[in-house]
Write a protein that holds these residues in place. Structure first.
Motif, PDB file in Angstrom:
ATOM      1  N   CYS A 106       0.410   3.612   3.356  1.00 50.69           N
ATOM      2  CA  CYS A 106       0.967   3.261   4.669  1.00 50.69           C
ATOM      3  C   CYS A 106       2.259   2.466   4.530  1.00 50.69           C
ATOM      4  CB  CYS A 106      -0.056   2.461   5.464  1.00 50.69           C
ATOM      5  SG  CYS A 106      -0.440   0.855   4.737  1.00 50.69           S
ATOM      6  N   CYS A 120      -4.998   2.338   8.236  1.00 49.29           N
ATOM      7  CA  CYS A 120      -4.957   2.925   6.911  1.00 49.29           C
ATOM      8  C   CYS A 120      -6.251   2.620   6.166  1.00 49.29           C
ATOM      9  CB  CYS A 120      -3.766   2.367   6.145  1.00 49.29           C
ATOM     10  SG  CYS A 120      -3.660   2.977   4.463  1.00 49.29           S
ATOM     11  N   CYS A 153      -5.946   0.796   2.364  1.00 49.27           N
ATOM     12  CA  CYS A 153      -5.824  -0.645   2.201  1.00 49.27           C
ATOM     13  C   CYS A 153      -6.686  -1.390   3.217  1.00 49.27           C
ATOM     14  CB  CYS A 153      -4.368  -1.064   2.361  1.00 49.27           C
ATOM     15  SG  CYS A 153      -3.680  -0.678   3.987  1.00 49.27           S
ATOM     16  N   CYS A 210       0.835  -1.195   0.000  1.00 49.69           N
ATOM     17  CA  CYS A 210       0.000   0.000   0.000  1.00 49.69           C
ATOM     18  C   CYS A 210       0.874   1.251   0.000  1.00 49.69           C
ATOM     19  CB  CYS A 210      -0.909  -0.015   1.217  1.00 49.69           C
ATOM     20  SG  CYS A 210      -1.882   1.475   1.404  1.00 49.69           S
TER      21      CYS A 210
HETATM   22 ZN   LIG Z   1      -2.438   1.203   3.607  1.00 50.31          ZN
END
Ligand SMILES: [Zn+2]
Length: 54
Positions: free
Chosen positions: A26, A38, A41, A23
Motif C-alpha cells: 500500500c 491493506c 500491513c 508497506c
Molecule cells: Zn500495507
C-alpha cells in the motif's frame, strides 16, 4: 504478550536487527487502491522487516 503479525511482517516487533519499513503493498497509506484496508500491513502502512543478514 505476543502481538499478531500482519502478513507483511517478516519478524515480530522489537526483534533485534529489525525495523519498520513502508508497506510495499500500500506504499504506506494503509489502504489499497480500492479503499480497502491493506491486509499486508493490517492498515498500519508499515511492516516489520528484518534488516541485514537475511
Ligand atoms: Zn500495507
Amino acid at each position: 504478550m505476543t502481538e499478531p503479525l500482519n502478513p507483511g511482517d517478516e519478524v515480530p516487533p522489537g526483534t533485534p536487527g529489525s525495523g519498520e519499513d513502508v508497506c510495499p503493498a500500500c506504499h504506506g497509506s494503509g489502504k489499497l487502491a480500492d479503499g480497502k484496508p491493506c491486509a499486508n500491513c493490517g492498515g498500519s502502512g508499515v511492516i516489520q522487516e528484518a534488516i541485514g543478514g537475511g
